[in-house]
Design an enzyme around this catalytic site. Structure first.
Site, PDB file in Angstrom:
ATOM      1  N   HIS A   1       0.819  -1.207   0.000  1.00 19.84           N
ATOM      2  CA  HIS A   1       0.000   0.000   0.000  1.00 19.84           C
ATOM      3  C   HIS A   1       0.860   1.267   0.000  1.00 19.84           C
ATOM      4  CE1 HIS A   1      -3.572   2.360   1.800  1.00 19.84           C
ATOM      5  NE2 HIS A   1      -3.956   1.932   0.611  1.00 19.84           N
TER       6      HIS A   1
ATOM      7  N   LYS B   1       3.266   4.468  -0.978  1.00 14.29           N
ATOM      8  CA  LYS B   1       3.140   5.489  -2.011  1.00 14.29           C
ATOM      9  C   LYS B   1       4.326   6.443  -1.907  1.00 14.29           C
ATOM     10  CE  LYS B   1      -1.847   5.158  -1.366  1.00 14.29           C
ATOM     11  NZ  LYS B   1      -1.772   3.918  -0.581  1.00 14.29           N
TER      12      LYS B   1
ATOM     13  N   ASP C   1      15.775  11.906  -8.306  1.00 10.74           N
ATOM     14  CA  ASP C   1      17.222  12.155  -8.181  1.00 10.74           C
ATOM     15  C   ASP C   1      17.754  11.905  -6.765  1.00 10.74           C
ATOM     16  OD1 ASP C   1      17.310  12.788 -10.835  1.00 10.74           O
ATOM     17  OD2 ASP C   1      17.736  14.922 -10.575  1.00 10.74           O
TER      18      ASP C   1
ATOM     19  N   HIS D   1      -9.450  10.651   1.988  1.00 11.64           N
ATOM     20  CA  HIS D   1      -8.393   9.671   1.750  1.00 11.64           C
ATOM     21  C   HIS D   1      -7.128   9.990   2.540  1.00 11.64           C
ATOM     22  CE1 HIS D   1      -5.849   6.908  -0.790  1.00 11.64           C
ATOM     23  NE2 HIS D   1      -6.968   6.210  -0.711  1.00 11.64           N
TER      24      HIS D   1
ATOM     25  N   LYS E   1      -4.525  10.133   5.526  1.00 10.35           N
ATOM     26  CA  LYS E   1      -4.185   9.314   6.693  1.00 10.35           C
ATOM     27  C   LYS E   1      -3.124  10.064   7.483  1.00 10.35           C
ATOM     28  CE  LYS E   1      -4.853   5.957   3.299  1.00 10.35           C
ATOM     29  NZ  LYS E   1      -5.400   6.421   2.032  1.00 10.35           N
TER      30      LYS E   1
ATOM     31  N   ASP F   1      -0.398  16.725  20.482  1.00 12.93           N
ATOM     32  CA  ASP F   1       0.095  17.796  21.363  1.00 12.93           C
ATOM     33  C   ASP F   1       0.686  18.982  20.599  1.00 12.93           C
ATOM     34  OD1 ASP F   1      -0.680  16.225  23.471  1.00 12.93           O
ATOM     35  OD2 ASP F   1       1.310  15.395  23.835  1.00 12.93           O
TER      36      ASP F   1
END
Length: 518
Positions: free
Chosen positions: A178, A180, A185, A413, A415, A420
């Site tokens: 999952h 991403k 470079d 979507h 996450k 604090d």
């Protein structure tokens, strides 16, 4: 009737035998990794345009990483396209999904153009979503500077045999990558929640995702590169050419098709919107105001997560450790939120200790996986009763998202969490059993007040009346939704914007023992 029962029994037995054979022979049924090992190319002070621009910039903050949040889809597209155009050495791209749509084609064209300039391209995709994409991926792979590998791939590339393989190898196929990451470079990295596709970059015609990436420049990019190398060289990553015959002549057809699509009216409308976006212009002109910090790391699960008996190197316990101790505020954003008994107990324990706990997730109407919502809704009453503040995203609010040709619906979507006002996380990890136990996940952990302030601001934006319903517990113990766009707020007694049939199906799914798969 007896004959029907015999046939049904035989079918169930055949299915069980097929799955059992997959469980016993999993290592022999899984395609072998045959690719030659390779690693990130070494950094040089002035080899590429990015080297020459960033080296003196980074020298002013030795040992620190520059980081910027990208909540806007147009910005996120611009960052990928602009960095690919500047690439002079390497593109390492790791994604769960790369859609066969406008944005997927536009970014594939940027990748091809970089390869034509001599840039080495390594593209690693999870195979669960590549059905039908083999011709295009093989065409790219035919380029001498592009190699495509698939994570935990199917031997059978299409048709009924692929379906049978999915059943037979259910226990091994169920584990997906999952992650991403877009790494340029070895100097620039984009890590977060976005896959490659229209709905992740404000180009969807019906629904667009509210999502979040983090743009990184500097030392933390090396973390992302090391993670990519671990996955690329793992036994789960198989060259696509080993799974399907090469068709080099298709590369020319693909390039022509990509060029034609990039020039058509639909693509031009989108690219004009990107060019007109003030924030995307600042990004393309390198007019960034990043946060500099030595306390930024990119972390990931191991490539062969489920084969590791020791969970010490998994991402979930590392994230959970941030919730230990005394806190004043814990704010969570998770599109697929299934806290389970342990997670629920942790959040309620925080509230009892005096911590303000807030969660933003999808409503039933905005959740693209109703089964996940069925897992969440069983914990919702207890969370509300225990003092957790819950917000659910509106599908169509007063502030709409914008697709190619006007307003569109929204779905969450992002996450992320912020604790604090100092520490936080942005990545691919959902607060659900699948992210914790089945999929590999990655993201950026930071300890920096400036980044935390920006992430908290994004939480508050998503939780605002125009974008979310606030939930509360009614006097009779029922769950209620507050539409705060009116005064006084309108009180809704059932899942807003969702029809009775969807609500009924979701309720039935909540009774099924499927939580471990959500």
């Amino acid at each position: 009737m007896r004959r029907v029962m015999i046939w049904l029994g035989g079918g169930v037995l055949a299915l069980l035998l097929l799955m059992l054979s997959g469980l016993l022979l999993a290592d022999h049924l899984t395609p072998r990794a045959t690719g030659a090992p390779s690693t990130a190319l070494p950094l040089l002070p002035a080899q590429t345009a990015i080297d020459r621009e960033l080296a003196p910039y980074l020298a002013t903050h030795p040992g620190e990483t520059a980081a910027t949040l990208l909540p806007d889809g147009l910005d996120a597209f611009a960052a990928r396209a602009a960095s690919a155009r500047l690439a002079g050495r390497s593109l390492d791209l790791q994604y769960y999904m790369w859609h066969d749509d406008l944005v997927g084609h536009l970014l594939a064209r940027e990748v091809y153009a970089a390869a034509e300039r001599g840039v080495r391209v390594r593209l690693l995709l999870d195979d669960i979503n590549t059905k039908g994409l083999d011709p295009a991926l093989l065409a790219l792979d035919a380029h001498p500077n592009i190699e495509v590998r698939l994570y935990n791939p199917f031997r059978n590339r299409s048709g009924v045999w692929r379906l049978l393989e999915m059943v037979q190898r259910f226990f091994s196929v169920n584990h997906r990558m999952h992650n991403k990451a877009w790494i340029v470079d070895g100097r620039v990295a984009l890590v977060g929640g976005r896959n490659i596709g229209d709905e992740y970059f404000d180009a969807g015609s019906s629904v667009n995702f509210r999502d979040l990436d983090m743009l990184l420049l500097g030392p933390a990019v090396a973390d992302a590169s090391a993670i990519f190398d671990d996955f690329w060289n793992s036994s789960a990553a198989v060259p696509i050419e080993a799974l399907n015959p090469q068709t080099p002549e298709n590369l020319h057809k693909l390039v022509a098709a990509l060029a034609h699509e990039s020039a058509d009216a639909t693509a031009q409308v989108y690219l004009e919107r990107v060019a007109a976006s003030p924030s995307a212009q600042r990004l393309s002109n390198h007019e960034l105001s990043p946060h500099w910090s030595a306390n930024i790391v990119v972390a990931s699960d191991p490539p062969l997560k489920t084969k590791s008996a020791d969970r010490g190197d998994w991402l979930q316990p590392r994230l959970a450790a941030h919730l230990d101790g005394v806190h004043s505020e814990v704010l969570l954003i998770s599109p697929y939120f299934v806290p389970g008994r342990q997670g629920t107990a942790t959040l309620l324990g925080l509230v009892r200790s005096g911590t303000r706990v807030g969660v933003i997730t999808n409503s039933l109407a905005t959740n693209d996986v109703p089964a996940v919502h069925s897992g969440y809704e069983r914990y919702r009453p207890r969370l509300l009763a225990g003092g957790v503040s819950l917000y659910e995203l509106r599908r169509n609010g007063p502030v709409a998202t914008h697709g190619l040709f006007g307003s569109s619906g929204a779905s969450l979507h992002t996450k992320a969490f912020v604790i604090d006002g100092t520490r936080g996380f942005v990545g691919s990890f959902n607060l659900d059993p699948r992210s914790a136990n089945l999929n590999t996940e990655m993201g950026v952990l930071f300890d920096d007040p400036g980044l935390a302030r920006d992430l908290r601001r994004e939480y508050l934006r998503l939780a605002a009346p125009a974008l979310s319903y606030q939930l509360r517990r009614g006097a009779d113990g029922s769950t209620q939704w507050l539409d705060r766009t009116t005064q006084p707020p309108q009180v809704l007694g059932h899942e807003p914007d969702a029809g009775w049939w969807l609500r009924a199906i979701t309720r039935v799914m909540s009774w099924l023992p499927i939580e471990s798969q959500l």
